[in-house]
Scaffold this motif. Sequence first.
Motif, PDB file in Angstrom:
ATOM      1  N   GLN A 187      -4.788   0.212   5.432  1.00  0.00           N
ATOM      2  CA  GLN A 187      -4.436   1.131   6.519  1.00  0.00           C
ATOM      3  C   GLN A 187      -5.604   2.040   6.888  1.00  0.00           C
ATOM      4  O   GLN A 187      -5.763   2.425   8.039  1.00  0.00           O
ATOM      5  CB  GLN A 187      -3.200   1.942   6.107  1.00  0.00           C
ATOM      6  CG  GLN A 187      -2.424   2.500   7.289  1.00  0.00           C
ATOM      7  CD  GLN A 187      -1.965   1.414   8.267  1.00  0.00           C
ATOM      8  OE1 GLN A 187      -1.679   0.285   7.874  1.00  0.00           O
ATOM      9  NE2 GLN A 187      -1.921   1.749   9.555  1.00  0.00           N
ATOM     10  N   LYS A 188      -6.457   2.331   5.897  1.00  0.00           N
ATOM     11  CA  LYS A 188      -7.609   3.212   6.165  1.00  0.00           C
ATOM     12  C   LYS A 188      -8.547   2.587   7.214  1.00  0.00           C
ATOM     13  O   LYS A 188      -9.153   3.291   8.018  1.00  0.00           O
ATOM     14  CB  LYS A 188      -8.355   3.450   4.842  1.00  0.00           C
ATOM     15  CG  LYS A 188      -9.427   4.464   4.968  1.00  0.00           C
ATOM     16  CD  LYS A 188      -9.816   5.101   3.648  1.00  0.00           C
ATOM     17  CE  LYS A 188     -10.892   6.129   3.894  1.00  0.00           C
ATOM     18  NZ  LYS A 188     -12.029   5.984   3.008  1.00  0.00           N
ATOM     19  N   ILE A 189      -8.642   1.264   7.189  1.00  0.00           N
ATOM     20  CA  ILE A 189      -9.506   0.578   8.168  1.00  0.00           C
ATOM     21  C   ILE A 189      -8.926   0.759   9.569  1.00  0.00           C
ATOM     22  O   ILE A 189      -9.650   1.063  10.527  1.00  0.00           O
ATOM     23  CB  ILE A 189      -9.620  -0.927   7.823  1.00  0.00           C
ATOM     24  CG1 ILE A 189     -10.329  -1.087   6.484  1.00  0.00           C
ATOM     25  CG2 ILE A 189     -10.315  -1.697   8.940  1.00  0.00           C
ATOM     26  CD1 ILE A 189     -10.484  -2.510   6.017  1.00  0.00           C
ATOM     27  N   LEU A 190      -7.607   0.607   9.673  1.00  0.00           N
ATOM     28  CA  LEU A 190      -6.968   0.774  10.985  1.00  0.00           C
ATOM     29  C   LEU A 190      -7.103   2.224  11.448  1.00  0.00           C
ATOM     30  O   LEU A 190      -7.375   2.490  12.620  1.00  0.00           O
ATOM     31  CB  LEU A 190      -5.498   0.353  10.911  1.00  0.00           C
ATOM     32  CG  LEU A 190      -5.281  -1.119  10.522  1.00  0.00           C
ATOM     33  CD1 LEU A 190      -3.802  -1.463  10.537  1.00  0.00           C
ATOM     34  CD2 LEU A 190      -6.032  -2.045  11.459  1.00  0.00           C
ATOM     35  N   HIS A 191      -6.971   3.132  10.513  1.00  0.00           N
ATOM     36  CA  HIS A 191      -7.123   4.547  10.837  1.00  0.00           C
ATOM     37  C   HIS A 191      -8.529   4.819  11.391  1.00  0.00           C
ATOM     38  O   HIS A 191      -8.696   5.423  12.447  1.00  0.00           O
ATOM     39  CB  HIS A 191      -6.840   5.373   9.576  1.00  0.00           C
ATOM     40  CG  HIS A 191      -7.033   6.827   9.773  1.00  0.00           C
ATOM     41  ND1 HIS A 191      -6.133   7.600  10.456  1.00  0.00           N
ATOM     42  CD2 HIS A 191      -8.059   7.648   9.408  1.00  0.00           C
ATOM     43  CE1 HIS A 191      -6.582   8.844  10.498  1.00  0.00           C
ATOM     44  NE2 HIS A 191      -7.747   8.895   9.867  1.00  0.00           N
ATOM     45  N   ASN A 192      -9.551   4.313  10.669  1.00  0.00           N
ATOM     46  CA  ASN A 192     -10.941   4.535  11.106  1.00  0.00           C
ATOM     47  C   ASN A 192     -11.232   3.885  12.455  1.00  0.00           C
ATOM     48  O   ASN A 192     -12.123   4.305  13.178  1.00  0.00           O
ATOM     49  CB  ASN A 192     -11.934   3.968  10.076  1.00  0.00           C
ATOM     50  CG  ASN A 192     -11.893   4.743   8.776  1.00  0.00           C
ATOM     51  OD1 ASN A 192     -11.375   5.861   8.730  1.00  0.00           O
ATOM     52  ND2 ASN A 192     -12.413   4.138   7.706  1.00  0.00           N
ATOM     53  N   GLN A 224       0.848  -1.196   0.000  1.00  0.00           N
ATOM     54  CA  GLN A 224       0.000   0.000   0.000  1.00  0.00           C
ATOM     55  C   GLN A 224       0.885   1.248   0.000  1.00  0.00           C
ATOM     56  O   GLN A 224       2.047   1.181   0.413  1.00  0.00           O
ATOM     57  CB  GLN A 224      -0.896   0.003   1.243  1.00  0.00           C
ATOM     58  CG  GLN A 224      -1.911  -1.129   1.260  1.00  0.00           C
ATOM     59  CD  GLN A 224      -2.599  -1.278   2.609  1.00  0.00           C
ATOM     60  OE1 GLN A 224      -2.870  -0.294   3.292  1.00  0.00           O
ATOM     61  NE2 GLN A 224      -2.881  -2.517   2.977  1.00  0.00           N
ATOM     62  N   GLU A 225       0.301   2.396  -0.379  1.00  0.00           N
ATOM     63  CA  GLU A 225       1.079   3.638  -0.467  1.00  0.00           C
ATOM     64  C   GLU A 225       1.646   4.075   0.892  1.00  0.00           C
ATOM     65  O   GLU A 225       2.697   4.702   0.954  1.00  0.00           O
ATOM     66  CB  GLU A 225       0.239   4.767  -1.095  1.00  0.00           C
ATOM     67  CG  GLU A 225      -1.106   5.069  -0.452  1.00  0.00           C
ATOM     68  CD  GLU A 225      -2.248   4.168  -0.924  1.00  0.00           C
ATOM     69  OE1 GLU A 225      -2.057   2.951  -1.029  1.00  0.00           O
ATOM     70  OE2 GLU A 225      -3.355   4.703  -1.162  1.00  0.00           O
ATOM     71  N   PHE A 226       0.965   3.689   1.988  1.00  0.00           N
ATOM     72  CA  PHE A 226       1.385   4.142   3.328  1.00  0.00           C
ATOM     73  C   PHE A 226       2.476   3.261   3.932  1.00  0.00           C
ATOM     74  O   PHE A 226       3.079   3.611   4.921  1.00  0.00           O
ATOM     75  CB  PHE A 226       0.190   4.110   4.291  1.00  0.00           C
ATOM     76  CG  PHE A 226      -1.051   4.694   3.707  1.00  0.00           C
ATOM     77  CD1 PHE A 226      -1.184   6.073   3.603  1.00  0.00           C
ATOM     78  CD2 PHE A 226      -2.079   3.883   3.235  1.00  0.00           C
ATOM     79  CE1 PHE A 226      -2.330   6.627   3.053  1.00  0.00           C
ATOM     80  CE2 PHE A 226      -3.226   4.430   2.682  1.00  0.00           C
ATOM     81  CZ  PHE A 226      -3.347   5.808   2.586  1.00  0.00           C
ATOM     82  N   HIS A 227       2.675   2.078   3.371  1.00  0.00           N
ATOM     83  CA  HIS A 227       3.590   1.118   4.003  1.00  0.00           C
ATOM     84  C   HIS A 227       4.960   1.133   3.340  1.00  0.00           C
ATOM     85  O   HIS A 227       5.062   1.265   2.119  1.00  0.00           O
ATOM     86  CB  HIS A 227       3.033  -0.307   3.888  1.00  0.00           C
ATOM     87  CG  HIS A 227       1.774  -0.516   4.664  1.00  0.00           C
ATOM     88  ND1 HIS A 227       0.903  -1.547   4.428  1.00  0.00           N
ATOM     89  CD2 HIS A 227       1.241   0.203   5.694  1.00  0.00           C
ATOM     90  CE1 HIS A 227      -0.111  -1.471   5.266  1.00  0.00           C
ATOM     91  NE2 HIS A 227       0.068  -0.417   6.041  1.00  0.00           N
ATOM     92  N   SER A 228       5.999   0.923   4.146  1.00  0.00           N
ATOM     93  CA  SER A 228       7.324   0.722   3.556  1.00  0.00           C
ATOM     94  C   SER A 228       7.352  -0.700   2.999  1.00  0.00           C
ATOM     95  O   SER A 228       6.582  -1.576   3.455  1.00  0.00           O
ATOM     96  CB  SER A 228       8.405   0.893   4.621  1.00  0.00           C
ATOM     97  OG  SER A 228       8.274  -0.131   5.599  1.00  0.00           O
ATOM     98  N   LEU A 229       8.220  -0.914   2.023  1.00  0.00           N
ATOM     99  CA  LEU A 229       8.309  -2.258   1.442  1.00  0.00           C
ATOM    100  C   LEU A 229       8.742  -3.279   2.496  1.00  0.00           C
ATOM    101  O   LEU A 229       8.259  -4.412   2.516  1.00  0.00           O
ATOM    102  CB  LEU A 229       9.285  -2.239   0.253  1.00  0.00           C
ATOM    103  CG  LEU A 229       9.292  -3.506  -0.610  1.00  0.00           C
ATOM    104  CD1 LEU A 229       7.906  -3.794  -1.185  1.00  0.00           C
ATOM    105  CD2 LEU A 229      10.305  -3.369  -1.757  1.00  0.00           C
ATOM    106  N   GLU A 230       9.622  -2.843   3.406  1.00  0.00           N
ATOM    107  CA  GLU A 230      10.094  -3.760   4.471  1.00  0.00           C
ATOM    108  C   GLU A 230       8.918  -4.212   5.333  1.00  0.00           C
ATOM    109  O   GLU A 230       8.792  -5.396   5.648  1.00  0.00           O
ATOM    110  CB  GLU A 230      11.123  -3.062   5.394  1.00  0.00           C
ATOM    111  CG  GLU A 230      12.440  -2.709   4.761  1.00  0.00           C
ATOM    112  CD  GLU A 230      12.368  -1.421   3.938  1.00  0.00           C
ATOM    113  OE1 GLU A 230      11.369  -0.676   4.063  1.00  0.00           O
ATOM    114  OE2 GLU A 230      13.301  -1.170   3.149  1.00  0.00           O
ATOM    115  N   ALA A 231       8.058  -3.255   5.725  1.00  0.00           N
ATOM    116  CA  ALA A 231       6.907  -3.602   6.574  1.00  0.00           C
ATOM    117  C   ALA A 231       5.986  -4.568   5.828  1.00  0.00           C
ATOM    118  O   ALA A 231       5.554  -5.587   6.371  1.00  0.00           O
ATOM    119  CB  ALA A 231       6.149  -2.343   6.970  1.00  0.00           C
ATOM    120  N   ALA A 232       5.698  -4.237   4.537  1.00  0.00           N
ATOM    121  CA  ALA A 232       4.785  -5.084   3.760  1.00  0.00           C
ATOM    122  C   ALA A 232       5.337  -6.504   3.639  1.00  0.00           C
ATOM    123  O   ALA A 232       4.610  -7.484   3.805  1.00  0.00           O
ATOM    124  CB  ALA A 232       4.557  -4.471   2.380  1.00  0.00           C
TER     125      ALA A 232
END
Length: 455
Positions: free
Chosen positions: A301-306, A232-240
Motif C-alpha cells: 500500500q505504501k507504493i500506491l500511497h507514494n 497487509q496491516e492496511f487491508h481488510s481480510l476481505e479485500a486481501a
Amino acid sequence: MMLIICSRGLAQAFRSTAALSTSSAYTCLCHKHHMTAHRHMSNSTTASPQKSSDVTIQGLTYPTDSYTNVTPRIISKVGCNLHNQKYHPLNLIRHRIQNYFDTYFTTHIGSPVFSVFDNISPVVSVYQNFDSLLFPPDHPGRTVSDTYYVNSQQLLRAHTTAHQEDLIKMGLDAFLVAGDVYRRDEIDASHYPVFHQMDAVRLFQEKELFARVNDPTNLSIFEDGKRTADKQEFHSLEAAKLLEYDLKKTLSGLADCLFGKEVEMRWVDDVYFPFTHPSWELEIMFEGEWLEVLGCGITEQKILHNAGASHKVGWAFGLGLERLAMKLYNIPDIRLFWSNDPGFLKQFRVDDPNTPITYKPISSYPPCINDMSFWIPNEEFRSNDFYDLVRSVAGDIVERVELVDEFTQVAKQRTSHCYRITYRHMDKTFTQAEVNDLHTKVGRAATDLLGVTLR
Ligand code: FA5
Ligand code: MG
C-alpha cells in the motif's frame, strides 16, 4: 565497503573485456543496434579519479564511476528488443499474453482494460529499480555483484517492475510492461544475463473490488489492523482475499490459455518481494522439473500511497517471457533466443501467434567440460563476478558454469573455488584444443581482472 572493492575490479574488467570478447553466433539480431561501449580518454587536467571514462548506450553517453560494471557485451544487447521483433518466439508469446488480456479484460464498451508499454528504455535510476519498490538499503539485489550498473545513479533495469511507480503516477489502473532486463546471475539452460519480462498492475477502487460481493454494505477495503501472513496491516481480510482470488484466477487463466489444462502447475506461497505482500510464485512442470515462471502479489500500500493512489488497492505480477516460451515451444536452452541461425528462426515464421509450434532441435553438438580451480582473492569475491567474466570471454559458447567445490585452508586463511564450465557450440563440434584455448583465456582473464590465483 564491499561495493567499492567489488566494483573496482569490475570497472577494470569492463575496460578490458572489449579486447577479450569472442565473436559469437548468438549475438544481437538487429545489427543496426549493435552498440559498443566507447571509452573516451579523459583530459588529464580536468579528469577526476571517479570519472575517467564515459559509456555510450543507445546513442546516449553516461559518466562512469566506481559502480560501473556494464560490459560491452551486455551493452550490445540493449536495443535488440527481441520482444518487439516480428516472428521472434518472444514476440509471438508476448502477443499471445497480450491477446489474452485484450480478450478477457474489457471495459463495458469493449475496449481493452490494460494499456501496453513495450518500448521504455532499460536505463533506469536506482530509485526506479529499487527505492520506489521499497527495497531495503541492504537488499542483495542492490549490490554490484547482482546488478549491471551504468554508474552509481543509473543501471540497466533488473525487472520491468521498475516502471510501476511512474505508470501509476500517470493515473493508470491497469497496464502491462514488456521489456529486456539485465542481471548478473547464474549460468545454465534457464538463466541468461539478459532476458525479457512482462509486468502487470491492476488497481481497484472499493466499489469495483466489491462489485461481485452480494451485500458489500458493511465491507471496507481498508482497516487499521495487523500485518499477517494473509494480508497487509492496511487491508481488510476481505479485500486481501478478493485480490488474491482475482490475481490467481487471472494468472491461472493465462496459463490455461497458453498451455491448456493438462499442464501441471503449482502455486508457491513461501515467497518474499519487497513490493508485494502476500506474494506467490507460479511454477510449471518442464522436462521433469518445476520451473518458476512468474512472481506476483498484492501491491504494498505504501507504493500506491507514494504514487498518489492511496484510495486504491491492487495486485501485480512479473513473468519471464523466455521461461514461458521454453515451455510453450519446447525450446531446451535459453541461449537459443539470441540465435541468428535461420534453422531456428524460420520455425517461428507464422503470422498468427496462436499457431501451435514445437521446436525441432537444429542440431545438438557434444559438450566439452573443463574444471577451473583457484584461490579467491578475498572475502568480497562473488561467484557472479566469475560468471560474468566467463560470459564476457567465451560468450554464448558457455552452456553452464557451476560452483562444484569450495574449501578454506584455515591456517593459510585462503579459500578455494572450483567451477565446472560446460562449453558447447550451437553450430559445430568443438575440438578439445579449441576449448582448452578458450579455457586458458578464461583463466588468464580471471587472474588479471578478478585477482584470483589459479591452482
Ligand atoms: C521479479 O523480477 C519481480 N519483479 C516479479 C514481480 C513483479 C513480483 C510484480 C511481484 C509483483 P523474479 O526475480 O522472480 O521476480 O523474476 C520474475 C521471473 O523472471 C521469474 O519467475 C523467471 O520467469 C524470470 N527470470 C528470473 N531470472 C531469470 C534469468 N536469469 N533468466 C531468465 N529468466 C529469468
Ligand atoms: Mg523468482
